[in-house]
Design a protein around this motif. Structure first.
Motif, PDB file in Angstrom:
ATOM      1  N   LEU A 206       0.835  -1.208   0.000  1.00  0.00           N
ATOM      2  CA  LEU A 206       0.000   0.000   0.000  1.00  0.00           C
ATOM      3  C   LEU A 206       0.865   1.253   0.000  1.00  0.00           C
ATOM      4  N   PHE A 207       1.900   1.252   0.837  1.00  0.00           N
ATOM      5  CA  PHE A 207       2.769   2.430   0.909  1.00  0.00           C
ATOM      6  C   PHE A 207       3.528   2.617  -0.397  1.00  0.00           C
ATOM      7  N   GLY A 208       4.070   1.524  -0.941  1.00  0.00           N
ATOM      8  CA  GLY A 208       4.804   1.627  -2.197  1.00  0.00           C
ATOM      9  C   GLY A 208       3.939   2.169  -3.319  1.00  0.00           C
ATOM     10  N   ALA A 209       2.707   1.678  -3.395  1.00  0.00           N
ATOM     11  CA  ALA A 209       1.785   2.155  -4.427  1.00  0.00           C
ATOM     12  C   ALA A 209       1.425   3.617  -4.192  1.00  0.00           C
ATOM     13  N   ALA A 210       1.179   3.979  -2.944  1.00  0.00           N
ATOM     14  CA  ALA A 210       0.832   5.365  -2.623  1.00  0.00           C
ATOM     15  C   ALA A 210       1.973   6.306  -2.997  1.00  0.00           C
ATOM     16  N   TYR A 213       2.021   6.714  -6.772  1.00  0.00           N
ATOM     17  CA  TYR A 213       0.949   7.630  -7.198  1.00  0.00           C
ATOM     18  C   TYR A 213       1.327   9.079  -6.886  1.00  0.00           C
ATOM     19  N   TYR A 214       1.906   9.295  -5.714  1.00  0.00           N
ATOM     20  CA  TYR A 214       2.314  10.653  -5.327  1.00  0.00           C
ATOM     21  C   TYR A 214       3.365  11.189  -6.288  1.00  0.00           C
ATOM     22  N   GLN A 215       4.341  10.366  -6.610  1.00  0.00           N
ATOM     23  CA  GLN A 215       5.406  10.783  -7.515  1.00  0.00           C
ATOM     24  C   GLN A 215       4.902  10.930  -8.954  1.00  0.00           C
ATOM     25  N   SER A 216       3.779  10.288  -9.261  1.00  0.00           N
ATOM     26  CA  SER A 216       3.180  10.402 -10.596  1.00  0.00           C
ATOM     27  C   SER A 216       2.157  11.525 -10.665  1.00  0.00           C
ATOM     28  N   SER A 217       2.166  12.414  -9.653  1.00  0.00           N
ATOM     29  CA  SER A 217       1.234  13.555  -9.582  1.00  0.00           C
ATOM     30  C   SER A 217      -0.223  13.099  -9.575  1.00  0.00           C
ATOM     31  N   GLN A 218      -0.480  12.035  -8.807  1.00  0.00           N
ATOM     32  CA  GLN A 218      -1.849  11.565  -8.597  1.00  0.00           C
ATOM     33  C   GLN A 218      -2.110  11.500  -7.089  1.00  0.00           C
ATOM     34  N   PHE A 237       4.459   4.716  10.582  1.00  0.00           N
ATOM     35  CA  PHE A 237       4.751   6.142  10.735  1.00  0.00           C
ATOM     36  C   PHE A 237       4.980   6.872   9.407  1.00  0.00           C
ATOM     37  N   SER A 238       5.622   6.213   8.450  1.00  0.00           N
ATOM     38  CA  SER A 238       5.919   6.875   7.177  1.00  0.00           C
ATOM     39  C   SER A 238       4.654   7.281   6.437  1.00  0.00           C
ATOM     40  N   ALA A 239       3.548   6.605   6.731  1.00  0.00           N
ATOM     41  CA  ALA A 239       2.296   6.902   6.026  1.00  0.00           C
ATOM     42  C   ALA A 239       1.806   8.315   6.335  1.00  0.00           C
ATOM     43  N   TYR A 240       2.019   8.781   7.557  1.00  0.00           N
ATOM     44  CA  TYR A 240       1.546  10.119   7.932  1.00  0.00           C
ATOM     45  C   TYR A 240       2.307  11.199   7.161  1.00  0.00           C
ATOM     46  N   MET A 241       3.603  11.015   7.029  1.00  0.00           N
ATOM     47  CA  MET A 241       4.416  11.984   6.293  1.00  0.00           C
ATOM     48  C   MET A 241       3.970  12.059   4.833  1.00  0.00           C
ATOM     49  N   LEU A 242       3.855  10.887   4.189  1.00  0.00           N
ATOM     50  CA  LEU A 242       3.490  10.867   2.778  1.00  0.00           C
ATOM     51  C   LEU A 242       2.060  11.373   2.572  1.00  0.00           C
ATOM     52  N   ALA A 243       1.156  11.004   3.474  1.00  0.00           N
ATOM     53  CA  ALA A 243      -0.229  11.472   3.352  1.00  0.00           C
ATOM     54  C   ALA A 243      -0.293  12.990   3.487  1.00  0.00           C
ATOM     55  N   GLY A 244       0.485  13.539   4.409  1.00  0.00           N
ATOM     56  CA  GLY A 244       0.530  14.991   4.557  1.00  0.00           C
ATOM     57  C   GLY A 244       1.090  15.667   3.318  1.00  0.00           C
ATOM     58  N   GLN A 245       2.141  15.079   2.758  1.00  0.00           N
ATOM     59  CA  GLN A 245       2.729  15.638   1.540  1.00  0.00           C
ATOM     60  C   GLN A 245       1.740  15.577   0.378  1.00  0.00           C
ATOM     61  N   ALA A 246       0.981  14.476   0.299  1.00  0.00           N
ATOM     62  CA  ALA A 246      -0.014  14.348  -0.768  1.00  0.00           C
ATOM     63  C   ALA A 246      -1.123  15.381  -0.605  1.00  0.00           C
TER      64      ALA A 246
END
Length: 420
Positions: A206-210, A213-218, A237-246
């Motif tokens: 899930l994290f890898g796919a997310a 998607y983030y890096q693909s501007s989605q 924990f890494s999910a919160y950082m990436l979700a915030g960035q998204a």
């Protein structure tokens, strides 16, 4: 006596019984059962006991190359590389098992950081068995580890198209997704992540796919997957950082700030979450919260330059010169070599009317900020106020080359008229 007797002893953690079973089976001469037991013990992490079995079997069958390879593998796990290499050297090129010995040597060379030697052994194995999936997979793994992503992806794709979905307990679609992501080919990685998620939704997938998607501007799809991940595992924990960035990529700074704060509640020692929360707070116009997060980030890592620069910028904007100078006074000489920090120090010292010290900091910052119009403007005005006209003219000329601001262009034209 059967294999499940060994498994029960392992599951019960009964080492005494396990050793007793090994001795009893040896006395019966049931070497096939002993060999199966060794494999079982390796799978469960009982490498020492497995190695003991291989040692016993080699004593009875000293010319069996497979046993030498198996024991060499356990010896390497136990840290006895010299004896392992000696056993592998006894497997000769005319024996069918020689290819396995080459792969074992490749694993060893990779483990000690001799990548080229590892590649050489796998290539030799590949020349002996060019169509063997396990060897091609091993070669792809080495290419991936060496950062040769396109070559690795080509091999993984060939294996996958041939119908190999899993080799050595590793999913080929996962390797393809990871390889494309590692090579920044995120859009190419997405179909493989999507296939994996259809089969099973694991946290790392899930994290890898997310992330892809983030890096693909989605960012919308990234957020959806990360919400699932956080619900599945609130301590990822890494999910919160990436979700915030998204969310920030979506322009929703409030949601981003909330996610960073959620992450901090889960892991208050994550300096990157603290920095991101501080930056989000600045965007939301809540400087006190920003200051608190940035101070925490610096407390966690006193050399965290991104946080230091962000906090210094905040103090400079608010003209909190006492705090700014206090922050910068704590910096070491290497950190103060950052031109922007020298500039912030110069601005504060000028406002505090410590002009001699301000001049030193301005001069230091100028070396690395000759392409910053805002800094050049401030520096030129300071130099003129200090009566350093010739230095000011040099700075103004640098500024005019960059932007040609009307005021400073007119200043230079006036100078030219005076010279005439």
């Amino acid at each position: 006596m059967q294999l499940h007797d060994f498994e029960k002893a392992v599951l019960d953690g009964d080492i005494g019984l396990l050793n007793d079973l090994i001795d009893r089976v040896e006395k019966t001469g049931d070497f096939d059962l002993l060999y199966e037991a060794a494999g079982l013990l390796v799978d469960y992490g009982y490498v020492g006991q497995a190695d003991h079995i291989y040692e016993i079997l080699i004593a009875y069958m000293p010319d069996e190359p497979q046993l030498k390879i198996d024991r060499a593998n356990t010896l390497m796990e136990l840290g006895d590389e010299d004896d392992a290499l000696l056993l592998l050297s006894e497997v000769t090129q005319d024996q069918e098992e020689y290819t396995q010995a080459l792969l074992a040597l490749a694993d060893y060379y990779q483990m000690i950081g001799m990548a080229e030697a590892a590649v050489g052994k796998v290539k030799e194995a590949l020349s002996r068995s060019p169509h063997e999936p396990v060897i091609r997979f091993a070669y792809a793994e080495l290419l991936l580890d060496a950062g040769r992503y396109l070559e690795a992806a080509k091999l993984y794709t060939e294996l996958y198209n041939e119908g190999h979905n899993e080799i050595a307990s590793i999913m080929i679609p996962l390797r393809l997704a990871e390889t494309y992501s590692a090579g920044a080919a995120y859009e190419e990685a997405l179909p493989y992540y999507e296939k994996l998620l259809k089969d099973e939704q694991l946290p790392d997938t899930l994290f890898g796919a997310a992330f892809a998607y983030y890096q693909s501007s989605q960012p919308e799809k990234s957020v959806q997957l990360l919400e699932q991940l956080i619900e599945m595992d609130p301590d990822y924990f890494s999910a919160y950082m990436l979700a915030g960035q998204a969310q920030s990529q979506l322009g929703d700074d409030e949601q981003a700030y909330g996610l960073f704060e959620q992450g901090i509640k889960r892991d208050e020692f994550d300096k990157e979450l603290r920095l991101s929360a501080g930056k989000s707070a600045l965007k939301l116009g809540i400087p006190l919260e920003a200051e608190e997060h940035l101070q925490h980030a610096i407390a966690l890592d006193p050399e965290y330059i991104d946080a230091i620069v962000t906090l210094a910028s905040l103090y400079n904007q608010q003209e909190e010169d006492e705090k700014l100078l206090s922050l910068l006074t704590e910096m070491n000489e290497e950190q103060m070599d950052i031109p922007l920090l020298s500039a912030f120090k110069a601005y504060a010292l000028e406002r505090e009317e410590q002009y001699a010290h301000a001049y030193v900091s301005y001069s230091k910052a100028y070396v690395g900020m000759k392409d910053d119009p805002s800094f050049l403007d401030k520096y030129a005005r300071f130099l003129l106020d200090e009566g350093k006209r010739d230095e000011a003219i040099e700075v103004v000329r640098t500024l005019v080359i960059l932007e040609q601001p009307e005021e400073w262009t007119a200043f230079l034209e006036t100078l030219n008229d005076e010279e005439v």
